[in-house]
Design a protein around this motif. Structure first.
Motif, PDB file in Angstrom:
ATOM      1  N   ALA A   1      -5.482   8.130  -2.984  1.00  0.00           N
ATOM      2  CA  ALA A   1      -6.041   7.131  -3.897  1.00  0.00           C
ATOM      3  C   ALA A   1      -5.287   5.813  -3.764  1.00  0.00           C
ATOM      4  N   GLY A   2      -3.972   5.895  -3.591  1.00  0.00           N
ATOM      5  CA  GLY A   2      -3.190   4.685  -3.371  1.00  0.00           C
ATOM      6  C   GLY A   2      -3.525   4.012  -2.054  1.00  0.00           C
ATOM      7  N   MET A   3      -3.792   4.815  -1.022  1.00  0.00           N
ATOM      8  CA  MET A   3      -4.173   4.243   0.264  1.00  0.00           C
ATOM      9  C   MET A   3      -5.527   3.540   0.171  1.00  0.00           C
ATOM     10  N   MET A   4      -6.450   4.119  -0.575  1.00  0.00           N
ATOM     11  CA  MET A   4      -7.746   3.477  -0.751  1.00  0.00           C
ATOM     12  C   MET A   4      -7.620   2.179  -1.542  1.00  0.00           C
ATOM     13  N   LEU A   5      -6.690   2.153  -2.497  1.00  0.00           N
ATOM     14  CA  LEU A   5      -6.441   0.907  -3.218  1.00  0.00           C
ATOM     15  C   LEU A   5      -5.865  -0.137  -2.268  1.00  0.00           C
ATOM     16  N   GLY A   6      -5.052   0.316  -1.303  1.00  0.00           N
ATOM     17  CA  GLY A   6      -4.550  -0.600  -0.287  1.00  0.00           C
ATOM     18  C   GLY A   6      -5.674  -1.197   0.544  1.00  0.00           C
ATOM     19  N   LEU A   7      -6.698  -0.395   0.825  1.00  0.00           N
ATOM     20  CA  LEU A   7      -7.865  -0.922   1.529  1.00  0.00           C
ATOM     21  C   LEU A   7      -8.575  -1.971   0.681  1.00  0.00           C
ATOM     22  N   THR A   8      -8.529  -1.791  -0.624  1.00  0.00           N
ATOM     23  CA  THR A   8      -9.101  -2.791  -1.529  1.00  0.00           C
ATOM     24  C   THR A   8      -8.311  -4.093  -1.455  1.00  0.00           C
ATOM     25  N   TYR A   9      -6.968  -3.991  -1.430  1.00  0.00           N
ATOM     26  CA  TYR A   9      -6.151  -5.192  -1.244  1.00  0.00           C
ATOM     27  C   TYR A   9      -6.611  -5.955   0.001  1.00  0.00           C
TER      28      TYR A   9
ATOM     29  N   THR B   1       0.828  -1.210   0.000  1.00  0.00           N
ATOM     30  CA  THR B   1       0.000   0.000   0.000  1.00  0.00           C
ATOM     31  C   THR B   1       0.862   1.259   0.000  1.00  0.00           C
ATOM     32  N   ILE B   2       1.922   1.258   0.807  1.00  0.00           N
ATOM     33  CA  ILE B   2       2.829   2.411   0.836  1.00  0.00           C
ATOM     34  C   ILE B   2       3.479   2.603  -0.530  1.00  0.00           C
ATOM     35  N   ILE B   3       3.912   1.501  -1.143  1.00  0.00           N
ATOM     36  CA  ILE B   3       4.531   1.585  -2.471  1.00  0.00           C
ATOM     37  C   ILE B   3       3.520   2.091  -3.495  1.00  0.00           C
ATOM     38  N   THR B   4       2.288   1.607  -3.395  1.00  0.00           N
ATOM     39  CA  THR B   4       1.241   2.044  -4.328  1.00  0.00           C
ATOM     40  C   THR B   4       0.982   3.541  -4.210  1.00  0.00           C
ATOM     41  N   SER B   5       0.919   4.042  -2.989  1.00  0.00           N
ATOM     42  CA  SER B   5       0.670   5.475  -2.785  1.00  0.00           C
ATOM     43  C   SER B   5       1.786   6.316  -3.387  1.00  0.00           C
ATOM     44  N   ALA B   6       3.041   5.877  -3.172  1.00  0.00           N
ATOM     45  CA  ALA B   6       4.174   6.620  -3.734  1.00  0.00           C
ATOM     46  C   ALA B   6       4.156   6.588  -5.258  1.00  0.00           C
ATOM     47  N   CYS B   7       3.823   5.436  -5.833  1.00  0.00           N
ATOM     48  CA  CYS B   7       3.777   5.317  -7.297  1.00  0.00           C
ATOM     49  C   CYS B   7       2.637   6.140  -7.887  1.00  0.00           C
ATOM     50  N   PHE B   8       1.506   6.174  -7.192  1.00  0.00           N
ATOM     51  CA  PHE B   8       0.379   6.962  -7.679  1.00  0.00           C
ATOM     52  C   PHE B   8       0.759   8.431  -7.801  1.00  0.00           C
ATOM     53  N   GLU B   9       1.505   8.930  -6.815  1.00  0.00           N
ATOM     54  CA  GLU B   9       1.858  10.348  -6.827  1.00  0.00           C
ATOM     55  C   GLU B   9       2.965  10.640  -7.836  1.00  0.00           C
ATOM     56  N   ASN B  10       3.979   9.769  -7.898  1.00  0.00           N
ATOM     57  CA  ASN B  10       5.155  10.059  -8.721  1.00  0.00           C
ATOM     58  C   ASN B  10       4.955   9.752 -10.200  1.00  0.00           C
ATOM     59  N   PHE B  11       4.211   8.684 -10.503  1.00  0.00           N
ATOM     60  CA  PHE B  11       4.094   8.245 -11.894  1.00  0.00           C
ATOM     61  C   PHE B  11       2.741   8.570 -12.520  1.00  0.00           C
ATOM     62  N   LEU B  12       1.675   8.495 -11.734  1.00  0.00           N
ATOM     63  CA  LEU B  12       0.338   8.747 -12.271  1.00  0.00           C
ATOM     64  C   LEU B  12      -0.188  10.132 -11.911  1.00  0.00           C
ATOM     65  N   HIS B  13       0.554  10.848 -11.056  1.00  0.00           N
ATOM     66  CA  HIS B  13       0.160  12.200 -10.626  1.00  0.00           C
ATOM     67  C   HIS B  13      -1.240  12.203 -10.007  1.00  0.00           C
TER      68      HIS B  13
END
Length: 252
Positions: A50-58, A33-45
Protein backbone atom coordinates in the motif's frame (compact mmCIF):
# COMPACT_ATOMS: atom_id res chain seq x y z
CA UNK A 1 34.89 -16.50 -15.96
CA UNK A 2 37.25 -13.54 -16.26
CA UNK A 3 39.31 -15.58 -18.73
CA UNK A 4 36.48 -15.29 -21.25
CA UNK A 5 36.09 -11.51 -21.01
CA UNK A 6 37.52 -9.72 -24.08
CA UNK A 7 40.82 -7.97 -23.40
CA UNK A 8 40.04 -4.84 -25.39
CA UNK A 9 38.73 -1.78 -23.61
CA UNK A 10 35.68 0.15 -24.81
CA UNK A 11 36.15 3.71 -25.93
CA UNK A 12 35.79 6.25 -23.18
CA UNK A 13 32.62 8.33 -23.21
CA UNK A 14 33.63 11.96 -22.88
CA UNK A 15 30.20 13.48 -23.44
CA UNK A 16 28.82 15.04 -20.29
CA UNK A 17 25.54 13.55 -19.14
CA UNK A 18 23.00 15.95 -17.74
CA UNK A 19 20.22 14.89 -15.42
CA UNK A 20 16.81 15.59 -16.88
CA UNK A 21 14.47 18.10 -15.37
CA UNK A 22 12.88 16.76 -12.20
CA UNK A 23 15.44 13.98 -11.77
CA UNK A 24 16.48 14.92 -8.24
CA UNK A 25 12.87 15.26 -7.15
CA UNK A 26 12.08 11.77 -8.47
CA UNK A 27 15.03 10.39 -6.51
CA UNK A 28 13.63 12.07 -3.41
CA UNK A 29 10.17 10.64 -4.11
CA UNK A 30 11.71 7.18 -4.35
CA UNK A 31 13.27 7.59 -0.90
CA UNK A 32 9.96 8.92 0.41
CA UNK A 33 8.19 5.86 -1.01
CA UNK A 34 10.50 3.51 0.90
CA UNK A 35 9.88 5.49 4.10
CA UNK A 36 6.13 5.44 3.46
CA UNK A 37 6.10 1.66 3.00
CA UNK A 38 8.02 1.13 6.25
CA UNK A 39 5.71 3.50 8.15
CA UNK A 40 2.60 1.84 6.74
CA UNK A 41 3.72 -1.53 8.07
CA UNK A 42 5.12 -0.41 11.44
CA UNK A 43 2.62 2.26 12.49
CA UNK A 44 -0.57 1.66 10.50
CA UNK A 45 -0.24 -2.15 10.24
CA UNK A 46 -0.98 -1.96 6.52
CA UNK A 47 0.77 -4.02 3.83
CA UNK A 48 3.98 -2.41 2.53
CA UNK A 49 2.50 -2.71 -0.96
CA UNK A 50 0.00 0.00 0.00
CA UNK A 51 2.90 2.33 0.73
CA UNK A 52 4.48 1.49 -2.62
CA UNK A 53 1.23 2.30 -4.40
CA UNK A 54 1.11 5.62 -2.57
CA UNK A 55 4.62 6.21 -3.89
CA UNK A 56 3.26 5.69 -7.39
CA UNK A 57 0.71 8.37 -6.55
CA UNK A 58 3.53 10.74 -5.58
CA UNK A 59 5.14 10.08 -8.94
CA UNK A 60 1.86 10.54 -10.81
CA UNK A 61 1.28 13.97 -9.29
CA UNK A 62 4.83 15.04 -10.08
CA UNK A 63 4.54 13.66 -13.62
CA UNK A 64 1.42 15.78 -14.12
CA UNK A 65 3.29 18.82 -12.83
CA UNK A 66 6.19 18.21 -15.23
CA UNK A 67 3.88 17.90 -18.21
CA UNK A 68 1.96 21.06 -17.35
CA UNK A 69 5.09 23.15 -16.80
CA UNK A 70 7.05 21.96 -19.85
CA UNK A 71 7.10 24.23 -22.89
CA UNK A 72 5.64 22.84 -26.10
CA UNK A 73 8.94 23.39 -27.93
CA UNK A 74 10.84 21.27 -25.44
CA UNK A 75 8.03 18.76 -25.12
CA UNK A 76 8.29 17.41 -28.65
CA UNK A 77 12.05 17.71 -29.10
CA UNK A 78 13.26 14.23 -30.15
CA UNK A 79 16.45 12.72 -28.80
CA UNK A 80 18.39 9.85 -30.33
CA UNK A 81 18.85 6.93 -27.98
CA UNK A 82 20.87 3.79 -28.68
CA UNK A 83 19.14 1.09 -26.64
CA UNK A 84 21.79 -1.47 -27.60
CA UNK A 85 24.75 0.53 -26.29
CA UNK A 86 25.15 -1.53 -23.06
CA UNK A 87 25.30 -4.74 -25.09
CA UNK A 88 27.93 -3.74 -27.66
CA UNK A 89 30.73 -5.13 -25.53
CA UNK A 90 29.22 -8.58 -25.04
CA UNK A 91 30.95 -9.97 -28.14
CA UNK A 92 27.67 -10.75 -29.88
CA UNK A 93 27.26 -9.58 -33.50
CA UNK A 94 23.54 -9.08 -32.96
CA UNK A 95 24.30 -6.43 -30.38
CA UNK A 96 25.92 -4.24 -33.04
CA UNK A 97 22.57 -3.53 -34.67
CA UNK A 98 21.83 0.16 -34.45
CA UNK A 99 18.30 1.25 -33.73
CA UNK A 100 17.70 4.96 -33.42
CA UNK A 101 14.33 5.77 -31.97
CA UNK A 102 12.72 9.06 -31.16
CA UNK A 103 11.38 9.36 -27.66
CA UNK A 104 9.48 12.09 -25.94
CA UNK A 105 11.60 13.96 -23.42
CA UNK A 106 8.59 14.68 -21.22
CA UNK A 107 8.07 12.35 -18.29
CA UNK A 108 4.81 10.40 -18.38
CA UNK A 109 4.40 7.85 -15.59
CA UNK A 110 1.61 6.06 -17.46
CA UNK A 111 3.86 5.65 -20.47
CA UNK A 112 6.57 4.17 -18.24
CA UNK A 113 4.14 1.72 -16.63
CA UNK A 114 2.76 0.71 -20.03
CA UNK A 115 6.26 -0.14 -21.26
CA UNK A 116 7.13 -2.37 -18.31
CA UNK A 117 8.25 -5.92 -19.02
CA UNK A 118 4.88 -7.42 -18.17
CA UNK A 119 5.94 -10.95 -19.14
CA UNK A 120 8.59 -10.85 -16.43
CA UNK A 121 6.24 -9.36 -13.84
CA UNK A 122 3.55 -11.94 -14.56
CA UNK A 123 6.15 -14.69 -14.24
CA UNK A 124 7.02 -13.58 -10.71
CA UNK A 125 3.38 -13.05 -9.85
CA UNK A 126 2.58 -16.57 -10.99
CA UNK A 127 5.33 -18.26 -8.99
CA UNK A 128 4.40 -16.30 -5.86
CA UNK A 129 0.78 -17.40 -6.25
CA UNK A 130 1.97 -20.99 -6.64
CA UNK A 131 3.94 -20.77 -3.39
CA UNK A 132 0.91 -19.36 -1.60
CA UNK A 133 -1.30 -22.11 -2.98
CA UNK A 134 1.13 -24.88 -2.01
CA UNK A 135 1.35 -23.42 1.48
CA UNK A 136 -2.43 -23.21 1.78
CA UNK A 137 -3.06 -26.84 0.85
CA UNK A 138 -0.24 -28.07 3.10
CA UNK A 139 2.37 -29.26 0.63
CA UNK A 140 5.03 -26.88 1.93
CA UNK A 141 4.58 -28.27 5.43
CA UNK A 142 5.02 -31.80 4.10
CA UNK A 143 8.12 -30.72 2.19
CA UNK A 144 9.53 -29.05 5.30
CA UNK A 145 8.95 -32.17 7.40
CA UNK A 146 10.75 -34.25 4.79
CA UNK A 147 13.67 -31.92 4.04
CA UNK A 148 14.34 -30.74 7.57
CA UNK A 149 13.19 -33.80 9.45
CA UNK A 150 15.33 -36.12 11.53
CA UNK A 151 16.16 -38.36 8.55
CA UNK A 152 17.77 -35.68 6.35
CA UNK A 153 20.86 -33.65 7.14
CA UNK A 154 19.97 -29.91 6.98
CA UNK A 155 23.16 -29.28 5.01
CA UNK A 156 22.07 -31.69 2.29
CA UNK A 157 18.59 -30.15 2.33
CA UNK A 158 19.94 -26.62 1.93
CA UNK A 159 22.26 -27.63 -0.90
CA UNK A 160 19.27 -29.27 -2.62
CA UNK A 161 17.28 -26.07 -2.12
CA UNK A 162 20.05 -24.15 -3.89
CA UNK A 163 20.01 -26.52 -6.85
CA UNK A 164 16.22 -26.34 -7.01
CA UNK A 165 16.44 -22.54 -7.12
CA UNK A 166 18.10 -22.86 -10.53
CA UNK A 167 14.85 -24.20 -11.97
CA UNK A 168 12.47 -21.94 -10.04
CA UNK A 169 13.23 -18.32 -9.20
CA UNK A 170 15.52 -18.22 -6.16
CA UNK A 171 13.42 -15.53 -4.50
CA UNK A 172 10.41 -17.80 -4.73
CA UNK A 173 12.38 -20.73 -3.32
CA UNK A 174 13.55 -18.60 -0.40
CA UNK A 175 9.98 -17.46 0.22
CA UNK A 176 8.94 -21.11 0.35
CA UNK A 177 11.69 -21.91 2.87
CA UNK A 178 10.68 -18.96 5.05
CA UNK A 179 7.07 -20.14 4.87
CA UNK A 180 8.17 -23.61 6.01
CA UNK A 181 9.85 -22.07 9.11
CA UNK A 182 12.30 -24.95 9.65
CA UNK A 183 14.01 -25.25 13.03
CA UNK A 184 17.65 -24.94 11.93
CA UNK A 185 20.76 -23.24 13.28
CA UNK A 186 21.97 -19.79 12.29
CA UNK A 187 24.71 -21.34 10.18
CA UNK A 188 22.12 -23.34 8.23
CA UNK A 189 20.04 -20.20 7.66
CA UNK A 190 23.13 -18.50 6.29
CA UNK A 191 23.80 -21.57 4.16
CA UNK A 192 20.33 -21.70 2.60
CA UNK A 193 20.55 -17.97 1.88
CA UNK A 194 23.88 -18.54 0.15
CA UNK A 195 22.79 -21.59 -1.83
CA UNK A 196 19.54 -20.00 -2.99
CA UNK A 197 21.36 -16.85 -4.08
CA UNK A 198 24.24 -18.51 -5.92
CA UNK A 199 22.29 -21.57 -7.07
CA UNK A 200 19.76 -19.35 -8.80
CA UNK A 201 22.46 -18.33 -11.27
CA UNK A 202 23.02 -21.89 -12.49
CA UNK A 203 20.24 -21.34 -15.04
CA UNK A 204 18.93 -18.14 -16.59
CA UNK A 205 15.45 -18.63 -15.12
CA UNK A 206 16.75 -19.08 -11.58
CA UNK A 207 17.23 -15.42 -10.72
CA UNK A 208 15.26 -12.23 -11.12
CA UNK A 209 18.22 -10.64 -12.89
CA UNK A 210 18.38 -13.44 -15.45
CA UNK A 211 14.66 -13.40 -16.16
CA UNK A 212 14.66 -9.62 -16.44
CA UNK A 213 17.68 -9.57 -18.75
CA UNK A 214 16.15 -12.19 -21.03
CA UNK A 215 13.11 -9.97 -21.33
CA UNK A 216 15.12 -6.85 -22.11
CA UNK A 217 17.87 -8.35 -24.30
CA UNK A 218 15.80 -10.61 -26.51
CA UNK A 219 18.03 -12.58 -28.87
CA UNK A 220 21.23 -11.41 -27.17
CA UNK A 221 20.96 -13.12 -23.79
CA UNK A 222 18.98 -16.36 -23.92
CA UNK A 223 18.47 -19.49 -21.83
CA UNK A 224 20.75 -21.44 -24.17
CA UNK A 225 23.53 -18.84 -24.18
CA UNK A 226 23.61 -18.97 -20.38
CA UNK A 227 24.14 -22.74 -20.32
CA UNK A 228 27.78 -22.42 -21.39
CA UNK A 229 28.51 -20.72 -18.07
CA UNK A 230 26.67 -23.29 -15.93
CA UNK A 231 29.73 -25.52 -15.23
CA UNK A 232 31.77 -22.52 -14.08
CA UNK A 233 28.92 -21.25 -11.90
CA UNK A 234 28.48 -24.74 -10.43
CA UNK A 235 32.16 -24.72 -9.48
CA UNK A 236 31.66 -21.40 -7.73
CA UNK A 237 28.48 -22.74 -6.10
CA UNK A 238 30.21 -25.61 -4.34
CA UNK A 239 33.28 -23.46 -3.67
CA UNK A 240 31.15 -20.88 -1.87
CA UNK A 241 29.60 -23.61 0.29
CA UNK A 242 33.06 -24.84 1.28
CA UNK A 243 34.15 -21.28 2.06
CA UNK A 244 31.03 -20.77 4.19
CA UNK A 245 31.77 -23.83 6.32
CA UNK A 246 35.40 -22.75 6.67
CA UNK A 247 34.66 -19.15 7.68
CA UNK A 248 31.40 -19.55 9.62
CA UNK A 249 31.98 -22.88 11.31
CA UNK A 250 31.13 -21.36 14.72
CA UNK A 251 27.50 -20.77 13.69
CA UNK A 252 26.70 -24.46 13.20
Amino acid sequence: MTLFIPKESPEAVTEAQEMKRGGWVIIGLFALTIITSACFENFLHLPPAAGMMLGLTYLSFFSYYLQKTTSSTHLFAPVKVDYFAPMKYMGNPKAAIQQDEEIDQSFDVFHKVANLEWDTLLFFYGVMVCVGGLSFIGYLELTSNYLYGADVDPTIANIAVGIASAFVDNGTIMLAVLTMQPDISQGQWLLVTLTAGVGGSLLAVGSAAGVGLMGQAKGVYTFTSHLKWTPVIALGYFGSIAAHFFINDRFF
